[in-house]
Design a protein around this motif. Structure first.
Motif, mmCIF file in Angstrom:
data_model
loop_
_atom_site.group_PDB
_atom_site.id
_atom_site.type_symbol
_atom_site.label_atom_id
_atom_site.label_comp_id
_atom_site.label_asym_id
_atom_site.label_seq_id
_atom_site.Cartn_x
_atom_site.Cartn_y
_atom_site.Cartn_z
ATOM 1 N N VAL A 175 3.680 -7.079 -2.903
ATOM 2 C CA VAL A 175 4.809 -6.141 -2.901
ATOM 3 C C VAL A 175 5.559 -6.219 -4.223
ATOM 4 N N THR A 176 5.641 -7.421 -4.795
ATOM 5 C CA THR A 176 6.301 -7.596 -6.087
ATOM 6 C C THR A 176 5.634 -6.735 -7.158
ATOM 7 N N THR A 177 4.317 -6.812 -7.239
ATOM 8 C CA THR A 177 3.585 -6.026 -8.229
ATOM 9 C C THR A 177 3.782 -4.533 -8.005
ATOM 10 N N ALA A 178 3.728 -4.107 -6.750
ATOM 11 C CA ALA A 178 3.920 -2.692 -6.443
ATOM 12 C C ALA A 178 5.314 -2.211 -6.842
ATOM 13 N N LEU A 179 6.315 -3.060 -6.658
ATOM 14 C CA LEU A 179 7.681 -2.667 -7.003
ATOM 15 C C LEU A 179 7.893 -2.583 -8.506
ATOM 16 N N ALA A 222 1.641 9.067 -6.591
ATOM 17 C CA ALA A 222 2.060 10.472 -6.510
ATOM 18 C C ALA A 222 3.066 10.796 -7.605
ATOM 19 N N ALA A 223 4.036 9.906 -7.819
ATOM 20 C CA ALA A 223 5.048 10.135 -8.850
ATOM 21 C C ALA A 223 4.430 10.081 -10.242
ATOM 22 N N ALA A 224 3.505 9.129 -10.449
ATOM 23 C CA ALA A 224 2.852 9.006 -11.759
ATOM 24 C C ALA A 224 2.029 10.251 -12.074
ATOM 25 N N ALA A 225 1.378 10.815 -11.068
ATOM 26 C CA ALA A 225 0.584 12.023 -11.276
ATOM 27 C C ALA A 225 1.479 13.190 -11.684
ATOM 28 N N ARG A 234 0.833 -1.200 0.000
ATOM 29 C CA ARG A 234 0.000 0.000 0.000
ATOM 30 C C ARG A 234 0.874 1.258 0.000
ATOM 31 N N ALA A 235 1.932 1.254 0.815
ATOM 32 C CA ALA A 235 2.816 2.415 0.887
ATOM 33 C C ALA A 235 3.526 2.653 -0.440
ATOM 34 N N ILE A 236 3.972 1.585 -1.078
ATOM 35 C CA ILE A 236 4.668 1.714 -2.364
ATOM 36 C C ILE A 236 3.709 2.212 -3.436
ATOM 37 N N ARG A 237 2.492 1.686 -3.450
ATOM 38 C CA ARG A 237 1.516 2.128 -4.452
ATOM 39 C C ARG A 237 1.175 3.605 -4.286
#
Length: 283
Positions: free
Chosen positions: A264-268, A21-24, A13-16
């Protein structure tokens, strides 16, 4: 002993949130982050994984293009597609999904992925840079192991770690990442004599062998931390890990399957994609 659950939901959740934020910011600057997933299989478990990546990407504001070449695609066709995507400036991350058609060699084909877009650390050049301590995207699953441990405050420096896997996707890169954190690392595999005697000495045990129930109570010591990377399908459509659930109560902490390393893998993968996009944009 009460065994702590090293759940992957929190770090994912934290990584997403960081990714969103970065994608925006990238989208506002006219550089939308874009991930391409190349598929050449009709394997249903692979299709499920690709759908999960696309769904997570959509929620995080990352564009995700699934390039389905068909299960009968030739190695040359796959290589050409990877090379073309590597030349495409609007594509920032590239993943080659497995399994591949018969006769297609993953490492050989992955060498066609540009290292700066190799967000899952598949290109052998990325593996070499990781081993040399140079900047590179590590395989996301390997990086997820450390992300889970870090999130739950598990110290690594000076600790004895064992990795049951020597794959280029998990085992070897996890060992490199652990070494980079000043851990002492032992790699075990199917030819390791007396596996239990080896793994029982580990303070942190990472298992990615693809064998349900491989690690049992005799393989761990009281107080060890166990990261189960195994995702083995069951006849009823579920998933089980490589670690026998009976170790709970003997070890200090254990990742669940599912719900541990997987999310976590998907988020990374998405974090690596936005970082590649930031690098491309000069951010």
């Amino acid at each position: 002993m009460e065994t702590a659950v090293l759940d992957g939901t929190g770090p994912a959740r934290a990584i997403r949130a960081e990714v969103a934020a970065a994608a925006a910011e990238l989208a506002a600057a006219g550089v939308p982050a874009r991930l391409a997933v190349v598929v050449a299989t009709d394997d249903e478990s692979s299709a499920w994984y690709v759908r999960s990546i696309a769904k997570a990407a959509a929620k995080s504001g990352v564009e995700c293009e699934v390039v389905d070449l068909g299960a009968d695609a030739s190695a040359d066709r796959i290589r050409e597609e990877l090379a073309a995507l590597s030349r495409e400036p609007e594509v920032h991350g590239i993943i080659l999904q497995t399994p591949l058609p018969p006769g297609a060699d993953f490492e050989e084909l992955a060498s066609s992925i540009a290292p700066d877009k190799d967000v899952d650390g598949a290109n052998p050049l990325s593996a070499g840079r990781l081993a040399a301590g140079l900047p590179a995207f590590p395989p996301a699953t390997a990086a997820a192991v450390l992300a889970v441990l870090d999130h739950h405050g598990v110290p690594l420096a000076g600790r004895d770690c064992a990795v049951v896997s020597r794959s280029t996707v998990v085992g070897k890169p996890v060992a490199q990442l652990l070494l980079g954190r000043d851990a002492t690392v032992m790699i075990c595999h199917r030819h390791t004599a007396d596996l239990a005697a080896r793994t029982r000495t580990a303070d942190v045990l990472v298992v990615a062998a693809g064998r349900p129930g491989l690690i049992a109570e005799q393989h761990v010591h009281r107080g060890s931390v166990v990261v189960d990377v195994g995702t083995n399908p069951t006849p009823d459509g579920g998933l089980v890990g490589d670690v026998d659930p009976a170790v709970a109560g003997r070890v200090a902490a254990l990742t669940p399957v599912p719900g541990g390393v997987g999310p976590v893998t998907t988020a990374l993968l998405l974090r690596h994609t936005v970082r590649a996009a930031l690098a491309e944009s000069g951010g």
